[in-house]
Design an enzyme around this catalytic site. Structure first.
Site, short mmCIF file in Angstrom:
data_model
loop_
_atom_site.label_atom_id
_atom_site.label_comp_id
_atom_site.label_asym_id
_atom_site.label_seq_id
_atom_site.Cartn_x
_atom_site.Cartn_y
_atom_site.Cartn_z
N CYS A 85 0.84 -1.21 0.00
CA CYS A 85 0.00 0.00 0.00
C CYS A 85 0.88 1.25 0.00
O CYS A 85 1.17 1.83 1.04
CB CYS A 85 -0.93 0.00 1.21
SG CYS A 85 -2.14 -1.34 1.20
N GLN A 295 -9.46 -10.38 -12.77
CA GLN A 295 -9.17 -9.04 -12.26
C GLN A 295 -9.20 -9.03 -10.74
O GLN A 295 -10.09 -9.62 -10.12
CB GLN A 295 -10.17 -8.03 -12.81
CG GLN A 295 -10.10 -7.84 -14.31
CD GLN A 295 -8.82 -7.20 -14.78
OE1 GLN A 295 -8.07 -6.60 -13.99
NE2 GLN A 295 -8.53 -7.32 -16.06
N TYR A 324 -4.83 -11.28 -26.24
CA TYR A 324 -4.57 -11.53 -24.81
C TYR A 324 -5.92 -11.65 -24.09
O TYR A 324 -6.19 -10.97 -23.11
CB TYR A 324 -3.74 -10.41 -24.19
CG TYR A 324 -2.49 -10.03 -24.96
CD1 TYR A 324 -1.31 -10.74 -24.81
CD2 TYR A 324 -2.50 -8.95 -25.83
CE1 TYR A 324 -0.16 -10.40 -25.51
CE2 TYR A 324 -1.37 -8.58 -26.54
CZ TYR A 324 -0.20 -9.31 -26.38
OH TYR A 324 0.93 -8.96 -27.07
N GLU A 348 -5.28 -16.30 -26.69
CA GLU A 348 -4.69 -16.25 -25.34
C GLU A 348 -3.70 -17.40 -25.23
O GLU A 348 -3.96 -18.51 -25.70
CB GLU A 348 -5.80 -16.39 -24.29
CG GLU A 348 -5.35 -16.74 -22.89
CD GLU A 348 -4.45 -15.68 -22.28
OE1 GLU A 348 -3.44 -16.07 -21.65
OE2 GLU A 348 -4.76 -14.49 -22.42
N ASP A 393 -5.38 -6.44 -24.32
CA ASP A 393 -5.14 -6.29 -22.88
C ASP A 393 -3.86 -7.07 -22.55
O ASP A 393 -3.91 -8.14 -21.95
CB ASP A 393 -6.33 -6.82 -22.09
CG ASP A 393 -6.20 -6.57 -20.59
OD1 ASP A 393 -5.22 -5.90 -20.18
OD2 ASP A 393 -7.05 -7.06 -19.83
N CYS A 420 -1.99 -1.81 -17.52
CA CYS A 420 -1.94 -1.62 -16.07
C CYS A 420 -0.63 -1.02 -15.60
O CYS A 420 -0.42 -0.85 -14.39
CB CYS A 420 -2.19 -2.95 -15.35
SG CYS A 420 -0.97 -4.23 -15.73
#
Length: 462
Positions: A85, A295, A324, A348, A393, A420
């Site tokens: 975090c 996810q 992907y 994939e 992705d 990401c």
């Protein structure tokens, strides 16, 4: 060689950098400082110095706090602690602003794109919250059999499971048991609220006596063998070592190789649940390996797929590609748009994900979901029928030159690119621009609250 390891000094912090720190300067050197906020005056202790123009440090005391500072919500990730975090000491709104600044800087620096960025909460998640969102957790086990988390930029295990990211009930009872030393635990809380807990044996034992249980952890039922990505290791406890400078393509290839190694077959021992997680998106049901990819944020798959479906611009009868594709979440949404007269080609590399996707999409015969490397698949399909839209992705390291060039050669009217990692995302957008595509829209989501991570989706057209 300059070595400041262990030195403590005061400095004023500047803007955030990509990786969960703020940038400061001291005696002519750049210092990457964690646990601070822009504008703060902090006392920092150097935790890693490999020479050169920069070093890394922790803010061990805040002398002049920012108005955005709050008491840390994570007791595990403070100075000297875990890397879970990065921003738990900032308000949720401030966390999103920090991430927006990083995304904007990466786009400016790596893609030549000047754009104001707004990072949004995931649809349906409270905008003032930062915990209780993670449904997928991977925990290393230390030499004494205690589950924990990795210390920041280290393979050392901290046997403390109080991080607030997981959804309620995900960690129940894990700290009370002794596990196989060196193993990994995978926790998945699925769409029905069922917790699945799987122990993976130490990686070095994978090739030894296949089919027999290794170590002395709890007995369970054997499941599938699809792994999930391990946290990255980096510097040792001393904070010293050699820093390698890699070009983006080399870094991408190495990241893909590490991911393939992580996903190599390993025994699985199901301790809790069935090892098969049930998930739902847009009313469709998936059943996937609890150790397979899904996810992490409990609401992310629905949120992203809504954007992808909207941006695709597809009509009945169109052809779309989903690269992907994982278990086919985006492919299912594209299939709804093109209908039975259209076609969705999805690819994939993870065979177990493809098998799970084929089962979930069995009623959509116009979806062709294949198990193959994207690069190889593209060489076979570019030059054939042109897709109206392509969705990508890729892994954290990005799609890279070869894939972007192939997609551009296929000449889709629209490309929806998901990333990401802001740096890899920006590099890929820069590659699309070099092939004549322009950025039409961009949305950034706070899919990983309290961390420095952010998910970005881009719509590109020629």
């Amino acid at each position: 060689m300059t070595d400041w390891f262990g030195r403590t000094f005061d400095l004023r912090l500047g803007p955030p950098g990509h990786g969960g720190f703020c940038v400061g300067r001291h005696e002519g050197r750049v210092v990457f400082v964690r646990h601070g906020l822009p504008g703060e005056l902090v006392r920092a202790t150097v935790t890693e110095d490999r020479g050169g123009s920069f070093c890394r440090a922790d803010a061990v005391q805040v002398l002049e706090p920012s108005p955005d500072r709050v008491p840390p919500t994570c007791p595990v990730s403070g100075p000297g602690g875990a890397g879970c975090c990065d921003f738990s000491h900032a308000t949720p709104a401030a966390q999103r602003e920090l991430k927006a600044m990083v995304v904007a800087e990466q786009l400016r620096r790596l893609a030549g794109i000047e754009r104001e960025i707004v990072v949004e909460p995931i649809a349906g998640y409270p905008d003032d919250a930062s915990g209780g969102w993670r449904t997928r957790i991977r925990l290393p086990v230390d030499a004494e059999g205690r589950a924990g988390v990795h210390r920041y930029r280290s393979t050392e295990v901290i046997a403390d499971l109080r991080c607030p990211q997981p959804v309620s009930g995900a960690m129940n009872g894990i700290a009370d048991r002794i596990w196989t030393p060196g193993a990994d635990l995978v926790v998945a809380v699925d769409g029905d609220g069922v917790r699945h807990l799987v122990e993976l044996p130490p990686a070095e034992q994978v090739t030894a006596r296949r089919g027999r249980r290794h170590g002395g952890g709890p007995r369970g039922r054997r499941g599938g063998n699809q792994g999930s990505e391990r946290p990255r290791g980096a510097a040792g406890p001393s904070g010293r070592g050699e820093e390698r400078v890699e070009d983006p393509e080399e870094a991408r290839r190495e990241a893909v190789a590490r991911r393939a190694a992580t996903h190599a077959a390993r025994d699985e021992w199901v301790v809790d649940g069935t090892g098969r997680a049930v998930e739902y998106v847009a009313g469709r049901r998936w059943e996937i390996a609890a150790t397979g990819f899904w996810q992490a944020h409990r609401l992310a798959a629905q949120c992203y797929s809504d954007v992808v479906a909207d941006w695709s611009g597809l009509d009945h009868g169109d052809l779309a590609w989903d690269l992907y594709s994982g278990a086919g979440v985006f492919a299912a949404r594209l299939a709804d748009r093109v209908g039975a007269r259209g076609s969705v080609l999805a690819v994939e590399s993870a065979r177990s994900a493809v098998a799970d996707g084929q089962a979930a999409l069995h009623d959509l015969p116009w979806v062709d979901l294949r198990a193959e490397r994207v690069e190889r698949w593209l060489t076979e399909h570019v030059g054939g029928a042109a897709p109206r839209a392509v969705v990508l992705d890729p892994p954290r390291a990005g799609a890279g030159k070869e894939v972007v060039a192939a997609v551009a050669t296929a000449a889709p009217a629209r490309i929806v690119h998901v990333g990401c990692d802001p740096a890899a995302f920006a590099r890929d957008l820069g590659l699309y621009r070099s092939h004549g595509y322009r950025l039409v829209d961009l949305r950034a989501f706070d899919a990983f609250p309290a961390t420095h991570h952010v998910e970005c989706l881009a719509l590109l057209e020629r």
